[in-house]
Scaffold this motif. Sequence first.
Motif, PDB file in Angstrom:
ATOM      1  N   TYR A 112      15.893  46.624 -19.752  1.00 22.05           N
ATOM      2  CA  TYR A 112      15.167  45.886 -20.465  1.00 22.05           C
ATOM      3  C   TYR A 112      13.882  46.567 -21.073  1.00 22.05           C
ATOM      4  N   ILE A 113      13.438  47.597 -20.104  1.00 20.13           N
ATOM      5  CA  ILE A 113      12.397  48.695 -20.445  1.00 20.13           C
ATOM      6  C   ILE A 113      12.813  49.295 -21.527  1.00 20.13           C
ATOM      7  N   ASN A 114      13.962  49.848 -21.517  1.00 21.71           N
ATOM      8  CA  ASN A 114      14.454  50.712 -22.572  1.00 21.71           C
ATOM      9  C   ASN A 114      14.665  49.795 -23.936  1.00 21.71           C
ATOM     10  N   THR A 115      15.210  48.542 -23.790  1.00 21.15           N
ATOM     11  CA  THR A 115      15.251  47.753 -24.990  1.00 21.15           C
ATOM     12  C   THR A 115      13.639  47.528 -25.707  1.00 21.15           C
ATOM     13  N   LEU A 116      12.883  47.394 -24.987  1.00 18.56           N
ATOM     14  CA  LEU A 116      11.491  47.156 -25.450  1.00 18.56           C
ATOM     15  C   LEU A 116      11.091  48.251 -26.210  1.00 18.56           C
ATOM     16  N   MET A 117      11.242  49.504 -25.713  1.00 11.75           N
ATOM     17  CA  MET A 117      11.025  50.688 -26.424  1.00 11.75           C
ATOM     18  C   MET A 117      11.658  51.079 -27.838  1.00 11.75           C
ATOM     19  N   ASN A 118      12.817  50.556 -27.733  1.00 15.01           N
ATOM     20  CA  ASN A 118      13.565  50.952 -28.857  1.00 15.01           C
ATOM     21  C   ASN A 118      13.280  49.702 -30.097  1.00 15.01           C
ATOM     22  N   THR A 119      13.058  48.534 -29.540  1.00 18.19           N
ATOM     23  CA  THR A 119      12.986  47.282 -30.445  1.00 18.19           C
ATOM     24  C   THR A 119      11.776  46.928 -31.126  1.00 18.19           C
ATOM     25  N   PRO A 120      11.953  46.898 -32.577  1.00 18.49           N
ATOM     26  CA  PRO A 120      10.632  46.345 -33.341  1.00 18.49           C
ATOM     27  C   PRO A 120      10.194  45.187 -32.716  1.00 18.49           C
ATOM     28  N   ASN A 121       8.787  44.902 -32.903  1.00 16.57           N
ATOM     29  CA  ASN A 121       8.189  43.868 -32.576  1.00 16.57           C
ATOM     30  C   ASN A 121       8.223  43.537 -30.974  1.00 16.57           C
ATOM     31  N   SER A 161       4.332  46.337 -17.210  1.00 21.35           N
ATOM     32  CA  SER A 161       3.156  46.742 -16.061  1.00 21.35           C
ATOM     33  C   SER A 161       3.939  46.432 -14.764  1.00 21.35           C
ATOM     34  N   ALA A 162       4.847  45.265 -14.752  1.00 23.76           N
ATOM     35  CA  ALA A 162       5.362  44.667 -13.648  1.00 23.76           C
ATOM     36  C   ALA A 162       6.534  45.714 -13.240  1.00 23.76           C
ATOM     37  N   TRP A 163       7.118  46.309 -14.167  1.00 23.31           N
ATOM     38  CA  TRP A 163       8.271  47.370 -13.683  1.00 23.31           C
ATOM     39  C   TRP A 163       7.395  48.563 -13.192  1.00 23.31           C
ATOM     40  N   ILE A 164       6.409  49.045 -13.784  1.00 24.12           N
ATOM     41  CA  ILE A 164       5.671  50.053 -13.128  1.00 24.12           C
ATOM     42  C   ILE A 164       5.131  49.639 -11.998  1.00 24.12           C
ATOM     43  N   ILE A 197      -1.169  46.774 -35.813  1.00 28.61           N
ATOM     44  CA  ILE A 197      -1.214  45.660 -35.099  1.00 28.61           C
ATOM     45  C   ILE A 197      -2.598  45.436 -35.274  1.00 28.61           C
ATOM     46  N   ALA A 198      -2.856  43.734 -35.710  1.00 29.35           N
ATOM     47  CA  ALA A 198      -4.254  43.270 -35.725  1.00 29.35           C
ATOM     48  C   ALA A 198      -4.778  43.005 -34.483  1.00 29.35           C
ATOM     49  N   PRO A 199      -6.015  43.270 -34.364  1.00 30.69           N
ATOM     50  CA  PRO A 199      -6.819  42.772 -33.198  1.00 30.69           C
ATOM     51  C   PRO A 199      -6.758  41.317 -32.695  1.00 30.69           C
ATOM     52  N   SER A 200      -6.195  40.580 -33.538  1.00 30.52           N
ATOM     53  CA  SER A 200      -6.114  39.234 -33.496  1.00 30.52           C
ATOM     54  C   SER A 200      -4.833  38.783 -32.811  1.00 30.52           C
ATOM     55  N   GLU A 201      -4.060  39.573 -32.686  1.00 29.95           N
ATOM     56  CA  GLU A 201      -2.807  39.526 -31.954  1.00 29.95           C
ATOM     57  C   GLU A 201      -3.185  39.473 -30.344  1.00 29.95           C
ATOM     58  N   ALA A 202      -2.356  38.541 -29.549  1.00 35.69           N
ATOM     59  CA  ALA A 202      -2.622  38.298 -28.129  1.00 35.69           C
ATOM     60  C   ALA A 202      -2.627  39.676 -27.204  1.00 35.69           C
ATOM     61  N   ARG A 203      -3.688  40.027 -26.559  1.00 35.20           N
ATOM     62  CA  ARG A 203      -3.688  41.406 -26.033  1.00 35.20           C
ATOM     63  C   ARG A 203      -2.707  41.442 -24.584  1.00 35.20           C
ATOM     64  N   ASP A 204      -2.515  40.000 -24.025  1.00 32.84           N
ATOM     65  CA  ASP A 204      -1.618  40.071 -23.223  1.00 32.84           C
ATOM     66  C   ASP A 204      -0.151  39.675 -23.423  1.00 32.84           C
ATOM     67  N   HIS A 205       0.451  40.488 -24.282  1.00 30.71           N
ATOM     68  CA  HIS A 205       1.785  40.044 -24.569  1.00 30.71           C
ATOM     69  C   HIS A 205       2.661  39.989 -23.399  1.00 30.71           C
ATOM     70  N   PRO A 206       3.512  38.982 -23.457  1.00 33.02           N
ATOM     71  CA  PRO A 206       4.595  38.690 -22.329  1.00 33.02           C
ATOM     72  C   PRO A 206       5.125  40.248 -21.852  1.00 33.02           C
ATOM     73  N   ASN A 207       5.507  40.758 -22.887  1.00 35.88           N
ATOM     74  CA  ASN A 207       6.442  41.927 -22.586  1.00 35.88           C
ATOM     75  C   ASN A 207       5.473  43.089 -21.996  1.00 35.88           C
ATOM     76  N   THR A 208       4.162  43.179 -22.467  1.00 35.76           N
ATOM     77  CA  THR A 208       3.338  44.161 -21.982  1.00 35.76           C
ATOM     78  C   THR A 208       3.104  43.658 -20.162  1.00 35.76           C
ATOM     79  N   PRO A 226       9.420  33.182 -30.340  1.00 38.04           N
ATOM     80  CA  PRO A 226       8.524  34.322 -29.560  1.00 38.04           C
ATOM     81  C   PRO A 226       8.476  33.870 -27.983  1.00 38.04           C
ATOM     82  N   GLY A 227       9.123  35.327 -27.489  1.00 38.75           N
ATOM     83  CA  GLY A 227       9.129  35.060 -25.850  1.00 38.75           C
ATOM     84  C   GLY A 227       9.892  36.310 -25.603  1.00 38.75           C
ATOM     85  N   VAL A 228      10.314  36.354 -24.254  1.00 40.84           N
ATOM     86  CA  VAL A 228      10.958  37.608 -23.541  1.00 40.84           C
ATOM     87  C   VAL A 228      12.243  37.076 -23.797  1.00 40.84           C
TER      88      VAL A 228
END
Lengths: 298, 298, 298
Positions: free
Chosen positions: A81-90, A288-291, A273-284, B94-96
């Motif tokens: 899943y981490i690999n998907t996140l790194m390779n996928t737009p948005n 973090s959890a993977w780390i 990315i605009a600063p108005s976008e949520a900082r705590d994105h679920p994928n972030t 929007p979501g995981v």
Amino acid sequence: MQCHPSVKHWLSRLAKVTCVVGLGLAFAGMGHADDKPSGKRTIAEQFIHDMKEGKISEGGADDHVVQELIIKRSIPITYKYINTLMNTPNAFGPGVACTVCHNSNDPTQSYRGLDLSTCKGLIEGSTESPKHVLFTPGTDPKRDILIRRLRNNRMPLGQGFENSTFTPNHMLVKQWITDGAKNDDNFKKKVLPLFKKANAFGPNTPACTACHMSNQEPPSFHELNLNTYAGIMLGADSVAKGVDKATKVIVPGDPAASFVWQHLAEDRMPPGIAPSEARDHPNTTILSAWIKQGAKCD
Amino acid sequence: MQCHPSVKHWLSRLAKVTCVVGLGLAFAGMGHADDKPSGKRTIAEQFIHDMKEGKISEGGADDHVVQELIIKRSIPITYKYINTLMNTPNAFGPGVACTVCHNSNDPTQSYRGLDLSTCKGLIEGSTESPKHVLFTPGTDPKRDILIRRLRNNRMPLGQGFENSTFTPNHMLVKQWITDGAKNDDNFKKKVLPLFKKANAFGPNTPACTACHMSNQEPPSFHELNLNTYAGIMLGADSVAKGVDKATKVIVPGDPAASFVWQHLAEDRMPPGIAPSEARDHPNTTILSAWIKQGAKCD
Amino acid sequence: MQCHPSVKHWLSRLAKVTCVVGLGLAFAGMGHADDKPSGKRTIAEQFIHDMKEGKISEGGADDHVVQELIIKRSIPITYKYINTLMNTPNAFGPGVACTVCHNSNDPTQSYRGLDLSTCKGLIEGSTESPKHVLFTPGTDPKRDILIRRLRNNRMPLGQGFENSTFTPNHMLVKQWITDGAKNDDNFKKKVLPLFKKANAFGPNTPACTACHMSNQEPPSFHELNLNTYAGIMLGADSVAKGVDKATKVIVPGDPAASFVWQHLAEDRMPPGIAPSEARDHPNTTILSAWIKQGAKCD
């Protein structure tokens, strides 16, 4: 179906506060899970148990549901899943994929010689001098550069990447930290005034003290006061955490470790990315959890 | 390019009603497709034929274009795309990604022992007791749990997953259905009042009857009246479909099959999605089409 | 954290103009990059060098940052990323993946016999008659069909794909171009009036001249005047580029190459995308860069 005004009201209220999360697990027949000792429960049983016991906290943003369902329950995050996140737009907010710019350890092809397309590359970090890792497997990466870059907006808000971080004003702040962050004449006459001035670190940007002006939040973000030497050295969240546990924003002698400098010099990813976008994105949160779980590659 | 006010007006109007779809297929030289018998036409020729004949219906939301271009023309949906949807964030709103929580048939690692990362796992469904499949290949899955979870918002709107679905009030409704959904004293005194009361099934939520109060839409969503026993048993859309074909919302004796209970107990996926997000996401429509086409794995 | 009004103001201003980009590269220790001759610098060093020299232009939308960071620096775009874009929903704006409809060269299974799921298929283009390629590797594809379809909204704005592009009015325009685009009686009496009339090319759509009415922008988009024969033949952007270099919108004898016909006949992809979505999506820019770099498959 036409829209009913009172429901419209509910929907708009909900959308506005983004406080609605959903994930019912009320399957018939799972009621006797409570009989099992807690170590023997499945994650669904444990979730239902905690829901019944009121151990699940009231929610807010979408990230909250990820916390309750995934993080608290130690769902193992796969590298796949981490690999998907790194390779996928948005993946971490609107933008291109991380691997467009960071896909090899050749710094003439890939920014900072950083290869986010493989697990080895993620763990190795930037290979261009000065080399550095992005996180430490098994520890909370919140303050490490990988997560900082995904969460922290460059300050002052409104900064574009095209605005240099090597201006004389930036250099004054950096040098002052490097030299020990003393309350001397140089600080009083040259550095402190920069925090109080609009456009000091980029055109069309507010003064730092427009948002960080006292130890009271609101109106001052993070209870941070950049108006005085004492306020700067006290740090953030001194009321919420107590004066002794306030978050230091200056590490004398070490600008790279000082939040003030990090916020002035590091732009948020993905690019654009605009600063108005949520900082705590679920994928972030999931990254973090993977780390924290050890950044396992298999 | 600067903005022209009248065009701005058009754009905002269009954005608001999300009624603009686009997919011109007007390639030069394809005009003689009409000469071919319909079984011999390519999908592009058949589409153009239907467009000329006026057989393509007027559009609304984005999902409409998927209906006309993909579903009506029986474009074969590949498992490869379904697999991408299961593994990719934001695929259904929007979501995981689905596979973060449902990626193995080990219920201590994956919610409900559900493995959405393989075709076999999708077809097998939840392996944790009580086992159940998510859909029946070759049939319309609209009412099956996989599609319900992607489309249906938990009721009353504003419910967070952290609000228990095992409250005494929930149990009163469930038991009433299990016991045959009779119009008895228990119903009149204990169950019916719950539908009329705010906060009956979760804090800060409207009464069910705030949105479902008569057989007239508007103002009553789905022409559903939860104010009376007769209204509840009559069901939804009795005006649009006729009283005999109204959609039953209670199946006496079977809460799991009763829409009233499903809506009270099941939260929408992906976790954290707002109820204001479109329920008919194009990718949900495509997932449904794959199931109707037989849920083929190759 | 509660919201501070002045910051809210900044955020909303920023969100509105989508002018915030971020990508700081201010790593400690990279200051001496300027000593190296430009050919020896890493891309990070070259970026910092250009930022210091003021060679990086002031930003606007998110696409700008992609221009500065990726395109200007010739970051090699991998086919692997292009393949991800073709297979992933929402890659070029909200919608299904390209490969749902274009995944084989069998025109009874895949629109236009177009296979976007392989590099070979991308390069081969539409295999259904009339066959045509989508772009020419190594050249700017801005005017080629692949990029046109991702960028250009069908005109007049508000057109749904369900509105035929084979109406008598469409055919009048097409035939007029085919016949040499002359300023004859047929043009004056039958063709020119169509550009001035609302609903000429689809229900509930404005006249072409509502937006293209003079050589002055604003109010006329692209300095294009569709009110007169002279204006139509002069073309677009004649003030900005000069009369001799204005962009021709009619190629007499060749409707397929004429922008007027392209805009009347081709709908924007992905299907269902609203015209209010940004035309210069960062991933469209990256796809163009891959083509310009030679459209390499490895």
